[in-house]
Design a protein around this motif. Structure first.
Motif, mmCIF file in Angstrom:
data_model
loop_
_atom_site.group_PDB
_atom_site.id
_atom_site.type_symbol
_atom_site.label_atom_id
_atom_site.label_comp_id
_atom_site.label_asym_id
_atom_site.label_seq_id
_atom_site.Cartn_x
_atom_site.Cartn_y
_atom_site.Cartn_z
ATOM 1 N N THR A 102 0.840 -1.199 0.000
ATOM 2 C CA THR A 102 0.000 0.000 0.000
ATOM 3 C C THR A 102 0.877 1.252 0.000
ATOM 4 O O THR A 102 0.613 2.210 -0.733
ATOM 5 N N ALA A 103 1.931 1.231 0.787
ATOM 6 C CA ALA A 103 2.848 2.369 0.827
ATOM 7 C C ALA A 103 3.536 2.550 -0.521
ATOM 8 O O ALA A 103 3.733 3.686 -0.989
ATOM 9 N N PHE A 104 3.894 1.441 -1.163
ATOM 10 C CA PHE A 104 4.526 1.550 -2.478
ATOM 11 C C PHE A 104 3.546 2.127 -3.498
ATOM 12 O O PHE A 104 3.919 2.976 -4.324
ATOM 13 N N ALA A 105 2.304 1.686 -3.449
ATOM 14 C CA ALA A 105 1.290 2.219 -4.359
ATOM 15 C C ALA A 105 1.102 3.717 -4.151
ATOM 16 O O ALA A 105 0.881 4.470 -5.110
ATOM 17 N N GLU A 106 1.215 4.166 -2.920
ATOM 18 C CA GLU A 106 1.111 5.602 -2.639
ATOM 19 C C GLU A 106 2.293 6.356 -3.232
ATOM 20 O O GLU A 106 2.152 7.497 -3.695
ATOM 21 N N ARG A 107 3.474 5.729 -3.248
ATOM 22 C CA ARG A 107 4.634 6.328 -3.920
ATOM 23 C C ARG A 107 4.355 6.484 -5.414
ATOM 24 O O ARG A 107 4.653 7.525 -6.017
ATOM 25 N N LEU A 108 3.794 5.445 -6.030
ATOM 26 C CA LEU A 108 3.469 5.512 -7.449
ATOM 27 C C LEU A 108 2.448 6.617 -7.718
ATOM 28 O O LEU A 108 2.574 7.361 -8.701
ATOM 29 N N ALA A 109 1.460 6.726 -6.856
ATOM 30 C CA ALA A 109 0.441 7.752 -7.037
ATOM 31 C C ALA A 109 1.053 9.148 -6.957
ATOM 32 O O ALA A 109 0.709 10.040 -7.743
ATOM 33 N N ALA A 110 1.967 9.337 -6.014
ATOM 34 C CA ALA A 110 2.611 10.651 -5.856
ATOM 35 C C ALA A 110 3.474 10.976 -7.072
ATOM 36 O O ALA A 110 3.444 12.102 -7.592
ATOM 37 N N GLY A 137 -5.038 -12.591 1.365
ATOM 38 C CA GLY A 137 -5.615 -13.175 0.162
ATOM 39 C C GLY A 137 -5.531 -12.286 -1.059
ATOM 40 O O GLY A 137 -5.860 -12.724 -2.165
ATOM 41 N N SER A 138 -5.106 -11.043 -0.885
ATOM 42 C CA SER A 138 -4.982 -10.129 -2.022
ATOM 43 C C SER A 138 -3.622 -10.315 -2.680
ATOM 44 O O SER A 138 -2.768 -11.060 -2.201
ATOM 45 N N THR A 139 -3.418 -9.601 -3.787
ATOM 46 C CA THR A 139 -2.130 -9.609 -4.474
ATOM 47 C C THR A 139 -1.604 -8.186 -4.555
ATOM 48 O O THR A 139 -2.372 -7.219 -4.500
ATOM 49 N N PRO A 140 -0.275 -8.026 -4.685
ATOM 50 C CA PRO A 140 0.276 -6.683 -4.842
ATOM 51 C C PRO A 140 -0.346 -5.907 -6.008
ATOM 52 O O PRO A 140 -0.568 -4.699 -5.903
ATOM 53 N N MET A 141 -0.651 -6.595 -7.109
ATOM 54 C CA MET A 141 -1.221 -5.892 -8.265
ATOM 55 C C MET A 141 -2.575 -5.303 -7.929
ATOM 56 O O MET A 141 -2.897 -4.173 -8.340
ATOM 57 N N GLU A 142 -3.385 -6.045 -7.198
ATOM 58 C CA GLU A 142 -4.687 -5.521 -6.780
ATOM 59 C C GLU A 142 -4.516 -4.289 -5.900
ATOM 60 O O GLU A 142 -5.233 -3.290 -6.050
ATOM 61 N N ILE A 143 -3.564 -4.355 -4.991
ATOM 62 C CA ILE A 143 -3.329 -3.242 -4.077
ATOM 63 C C ILE A 143 -2.849 -2.017 -4.834
ATOM 64 O O ILE A 143 -3.303 -0.891 -4.584
ATOM 65 N N ILE A 144 -1.940 -2.224 -5.776
ATOM 66 C CA ILE A 144 -1.418 -1.111 -6.569
ATOM 67 C C ILE A 144 -2.550 -0.408 -7.313
ATOM 68 O O ILE A 144 -2.679 0.821 -7.276
ATOM 69 N N LEU A 145 -3.392 -1.181 -7.992
ATOM 70 C CA LEU A 145 -4.451 -0.582 -8.798
ATOM 71 C C LEU A 145 -5.575 0.006 -7.936
ATOM 72 O O LEU A 145 -6.198 1.002 -8.325
ATOM 73 N N LYS A 146 -5.817 -0.580 -6.779
ATOM 74 C CA LYS A 146 -6.856 -0.056 -5.894
ATOM 75 C C LYS A 146 -6.407 1.220 -5.195
ATOM 76 O O LYS A 146 -7.195 2.164 -5.026
ATOM 77 N N THR A 147 -5.149 1.281 -4.807
ATOM 78 C CA THR A 147 -4.645 2.418 -4.037
ATOM 79 C C THR A 147 -4.319 3.606 -4.935
ATOM 80 O O THR A 147 -4.673 4.747 -4.618
ATOM 81 N N ALA A 148 -3.624 3.341 -6.037
ATOM 82 C CA ALA A 148 -3.261 4.409 -6.973
ATOM 83 C C ALA A 148 -4.338 4.465 -8.057
ATOM 84 O O ALA A 148 -4.189 3.902 -9.143
ATOM 85 N N VAL A 149 -5.420 5.133 -7.760
ATOM 86 C CA VAL A 149 -6.633 5.033 -8.583
ATOM 87 C C VAL A 149 -6.470 5.620 -9.980
ATOM 88 O O VAL A 149 -7.227 5.268 -10.895
#
Length: 250
Positions: A102-110, A137-149
């Motif tokens: 989730t933190a990595f996805a926030e980096r991508l979003a920024a 049960g989730s995957t990193p890809m799901e988290i990336i796409l869900k967090t960095a909308v």
């Protein structure tokens, strides 16, 4: 469908001008840049333009986008890049839990806000590690796409398969997010071991005719990028992949 070629596939060939001419002669109109090959953007552009080659997309390390965004944006502008994709995380840098991803996805979003504010598109390019199941049960890809909308996705569908997932399911789930696709193939079991088990596009087990139909009818994908991670003969790969995909697309 204009076909692009990820120059990483020819990284072992020191004759970049020769690589570009061969690609143009084969029929490619686009290439995708990465790292060191873009070290002299003006020089690279000067080689591409006379051949009628453009670079609508390229790979930029997330660390570079964070540390020197102005330099990366200028590089992209010089090369005519419109879509900037962050492509990879080294194993030591990969999170191991939901909070870390989730933190990595926030980096991508920024990073994406800076890129899109400058008029470019921004997305993530996957490998296989984004499809490993986490503790919830989730995957990193799901988290990336869900967090960095607002993040786009350059889908490397062969890596999706190597990650143990169904590419058709992921196309259906995230069709609107897929703006580029890497065309890569997986060899029959036991074949092409000197090429890490990869095959030329159309020569392996990936159902590329059906995948291309799904991508072209369900997603807004703008670029279709040939790639082979370890070709024994990059020029053979470029020619064979181009011919095979042309037949599929006819």
């Amino acid at each position: 469908m204009n076909l692009s070629y990820q120059l990483y596939s020819s990284r072992e060939d020191s004759d970049l001008a020769g690589v570009l001419k061969h690609l143009a002669d084969t029929g490619y109109t686009q290439v995708e840049g990465f790292g060191g090959v873009m070290g002299d953007p003006a020089g690279l552009r000067a080689m591409m333009d006379p051949l009628g080659l453009t670079m609508p997309s390229a790979h930029f390390a997330i660390d570079d986008l964070e540390a020197k965004p102005d330099e990366m944006l200028t590089l992209a502008k010089t090369l005519g890049v419109q879509s900037m994709y962050a492509p990879f995380l080294h194993p030591d840098d990969r999170p191991t839990d939901v909070a870390g991803w989730t933190a990595f996805a926030e980096r991508l979003a920024a990073a994406g806000k800076v890129v899109t504010a400058a008029g470019f598109n921004f997305g993530w390019h996957n490998h296989d590690f984004e499809f490993v199941t986490l503790e919830d049960g989730s995957t990193p890809m799901e988290i990336i796409l869900k967090t960095a909308v607002d993040l786009e996705w350059e889908a490397d569908l062969a890596w999706v398969v190597r990650g143990g997932a169904d590419p058709f399911e992921w196309i259906d789930r995230y069709d609107g997010r897929i703006t580029s696709v890497h065309l890569k193939d997986i060899a029959q079991e036991g074949e092409c071991m000197d090429e890490d088990g990869w095959a030329d596009v159309g020569e392996g087990v990936m159902p590329w005719a059906d995948l291309l139909h799904a991508v072209r009818t369900k997603t807004p994908a703008r670029t279709f990028v040939m790639e082979h991670d370890k070709p024994a003969d990059p020029r053979r790969f470029a020619e064979r992949a181009f011919a095979n995909v042309q037949k599929m697309s006819a």
